[in-house]
Design a protein around this motif. Structure first.
Motif, short mmCIF file in Angstrom:
data_model
loop_
_atom_site.label_atom_id
_atom_site.label_comp_id
_atom_site.label_asym_id
_atom_site.label_seq_id
_atom_site.Cartn_x
_atom_site.Cartn_y
_atom_site.Cartn_z
N THR A 72 -16.88 0.58 -16.83
CA THR A 72 -15.76 1.65 -17.14
C THR A 72 -14.56 0.82 -16.87
N ARG A 73 -13.52 1.77 -17.38
CA ARG A 73 -11.84 1.25 -17.50
C ARG A 73 -11.79 1.66 -15.82
N ASP A 74 -12.07 2.36 -15.27
CA ASP A 74 -11.55 2.94 -13.95
C ASP A 74 -11.92 1.56 -13.00
N THR A 75 -13.41 1.01 -13.13
CA THR A 75 -13.75 -0.08 -12.26
C THR A 75 -12.89 -1.01 -12.56
N VAL A 76 -12.69 -1.43 -13.84
CA VAL A 76 -12.06 -2.66 -14.27
C VAL A 76 -10.74 -2.74 -13.58
N ILE A 77 -9.95 -1.49 -13.55
CA ILE A 77 -8.57 -1.23 -13.10
C ILE A 77 -8.47 -1.52 -11.74
N VAL A 78 -9.50 -0.89 -10.84
CA VAL A 78 -9.81 -1.13 -9.61
C VAL A 78 -9.73 -2.51 -9.15
N LEU A 79 -10.74 -3.31 -9.80
CA LEU A 79 -11.22 -4.68 -9.64
C LEU A 79 -9.83 -5.69 -9.90
N THR A 80 -9.07 -5.24 -10.93
CA THR A 80 -7.81 -6.03 -11.24
C THR A 80 -6.86 -5.82 -10.27
N ASN A 81 -6.59 -4.70 -9.70
CA ASN A 81 -5.84 -4.48 -8.44
C ASN A 81 -6.26 -5.19 -7.27
N GLN A 82 -7.63 -5.53 -6.93
CA GLN A 82 -8.33 -6.21 -5.86
C GLN A 82 -7.74 -7.64 -6.02
N ALA A 83 -7.68 -8.05 -7.18
CA ALA A 83 -7.54 -9.58 -7.43
C ALA A 83 -6.03 -9.72 -7.36
N ARG A 84 -5.16 -8.83 -7.57
CA ARG A 84 -3.74 -8.74 -7.47
C ARG A 84 -3.66 -8.81 -5.70
N ALA A 85 -4.33 -7.88 -5.08
CA ALA A 85 -4.00 -7.76 -3.56
C ALA A 85 -4.54 -9.23 -3.02
N ASP A 86 -5.67 -9.66 -3.49
CA ASP A 86 -6.06 -10.90 -3.12
C ASP A 86 -4.85 -12.07 -2.99
N ASN A 87 -4.19 -11.95 -3.94
CA ASN A 87 -3.17 -12.91 -4.24
C ASN A 87 -1.80 -12.47 -3.71
N GLY A 88 -1.77 -11.54 -2.92
CA GLY A 88 -0.67 -10.91 -2.22
C GLY A 88 0.38 -10.33 -3.17
N LEU A 89 -0.40 -9.50 -4.22
CA LEU A 89 0.53 -8.76 -5.14
C LEU A 89 0.40 -7.50 -5.03
N PRO A 90 1.31 -6.20 -5.55
CA PRO A 90 1.22 -5.02 -5.40
C PRO A 90 0.13 -4.29 -6.62
N PRO A 91 -0.42 -3.33 -6.38
CA PRO A 91 -1.25 -2.89 -7.21
C PRO A 91 -0.39 -2.34 -8.49
N LEU A 92 -1.36 -2.22 -9.70
CA LEU A 92 -0.71 -1.56 -11.11
C LEU A 92 -0.82 -0.25 -11.08
N ALA A 93 0.09 0.43 -11.58
CA ALA A 93 -0.10 1.98 -11.63
C ALA A 93 -0.99 2.16 -13.13
N GLU A 94 -2.12 2.99 -12.99
CA GLU A 94 -2.74 3.31 -14.26
C GLU A 94 -1.87 4.27 -15.23
N ASN A 95 -1.59 3.84 -16.41
CA ASN A 95 -0.66 4.59 -17.53
C ASN A 95 -1.57 5.14 -18.47
N GLN A 96 -1.59 6.43 -18.78
CA GLN A 96 -2.50 6.89 -19.94
C GLN A 96 -1.95 6.40 -21.23
N LEU A 97 -1.01 6.26 -21.64
CA LEU A 97 -0.48 5.60 -22.79
C LEU A 97 -1.05 4.10 -22.89
N LEU A 98 -0.97 3.56 -21.91
CA LEU A 98 -1.60 2.17 -21.92
C LEU A 98 -2.97 1.96 -22.14
N ASN A 99 -3.93 3.23 -21.63
CA ASN A 99 -5.08 3.36 -21.99
C ASN A 99 -5.35 3.61 -23.28
N SER A 100 -4.53 4.46 -23.70
CA SER A 100 -4.79 4.86 -25.34
C SER A 100 -4.57 3.58 -26.16
N ILE A 101 -3.53 2.66 -25.56
CA ILE A 101 -3.31 1.25 -26.56
C ILE A 101 -4.48 0.47 -26.24
#
Length: 314
Positions: A72-101
């Motif tokens: 699912t898209r939701d889980t992919v986004i969660v895991l992506t933000n986890q990878a960012r957190a593991d590298n000291g980066l803030p999470p990304l906000a989900e954007n519906q327009l970017l989901n559409s793209i």
């Protein structure tokens, strides 16, 4: 003594030698078969290894004992933000327009049967962003395809690729969209996955179009009325002065030797001169008011022109 030993035991020794020879000949083929079988087994094992190395992986036809997750898209986004957190980066906000793209890009690859960042028609993520109204300053894309059994495998695959990893761990982007779609790509059932990363352009502050001041317009109208009044006075004074001048000139011809008439004429000339001074002062006031009004007109015209240009640019 030695001769006696061979005489007594020679027959026995000869018999034992014959038996040993017969047994050896009888088992020789079995020994040979054992070594031959061992050699063939080694060749078969080698061939099997080589065959497994040359067998290509296919899409969903490959069976695995690992249970398949819902991708699912939701889980992919969660895991992506986890990878960012593991590298000291803030999470990304989900954007519906970017989901559409992301979804549009994934479906386009399946429909047109290609796997690339640019479609056969030349369209890419930034073109879709413009068409749907996502005001991007930065936009980046990760794509993937394969037989993914878990969402983590999708993200891990991107994290193992330097270019995709850079997108996931970018400190410049602020938003994310994703899509995971199952379909047939070039004859194989597979999952096409897309991530879109974005940073929106700062909103453009709308121009504030300033209309000419109503006060300025009222001041212009007031100055115009004052100037009109002065011009009327000047016109009346001018007529009076011309008439008075004609009368004085006529009277001058009739005052010879008459002291009373001369005195009366001098008084009339004095009044004429006073009225002339008044006319000149009034004319000066009128000119000053006209200059002020002209400046006010120019200022009004300048503001009005800027206002009209501003309105036309919207």
């Amino acid at each position: 003594m030695e001769t006696n030993f061979w005489k007594k035991n020679g027959i026995v020794i000869a018999s034992l030698a014959v038996i040993a020879f017969v047994l050896g000949v009888t088992n020789l083929s079995g020994i040979f078969s054992f070594f031959q079988a061992t050699k063939n087994a080694g060749e078969v094992a080698l061939q099997q290894v080589q065959k497994s190395q040359q067998t290509p992986r296919t899409g969903l036809a490959v069976e695995s004992s690992v249970p398949r997750e819902d991708l699912t898209r939701d889980t992919v986004i969660v895991l992506t933000n986890q990878a960012r957190a593991d590298n000291g980066l803030p999470p990304l906000a989900e954007n519906q327009l970017l989901n559409s793209i992301a979804e549009s890009r994934a479906r386009d690859m399946l429909e047109k049967q290609y796997f690339a960042h640019v479609s056969p028609t030349g369209q890419q993520a930034s073109d879709i962003a413009q068409s749907i109204g996502y005001p991007y300053k930065i936009i980046a894309e990760n794509i993937g395809s394969g037989d993914f059994y878990t969402n983590q495998k999708i993200v891990d695959g991107w994290m193992q690729s330097p270019g995709h990893r850079n997108n996931i761990l970018s400190s410049e982007v602020r938003e994310i969209g994703a899509a995971v779609i199952k379909g047939n790509l070039k004859g194989l059932e597979t999952y096409v996955t897309v991530q879109i990363f974005g940073l929106q352009s700062p909103p453009v502050t709308p121009k504030h179009c300033v209309a000419p001041s109503e006060n300025l317009l009222r001041d212009i109208e007031q100055k115009k009325a004052e100037l009109s009044s002065l011009q009327d006075q000047l016109q009346r004074l001018n007529v009076e002065l011309r008439e008075e001048k004609d009368a004085i000139e006529t009277e001058q011809q009739q005052t010879y030797g008459n002291a009373q008439k001369i005195q009366k004429l001098n008084a009339r000339i004095s009044a004429y001169n006073e009225k002339s001074h008044w006319y000149n002062r009034t004319a000066g006031d009128a000119k000053a008011k006209a200059d002020v009004m002209q400046s006010m007109y120019h200022e009004y015209d300048r503001i009005l022109k800027a206002y009209n240009e501003c309105q036309a640019s919207h």
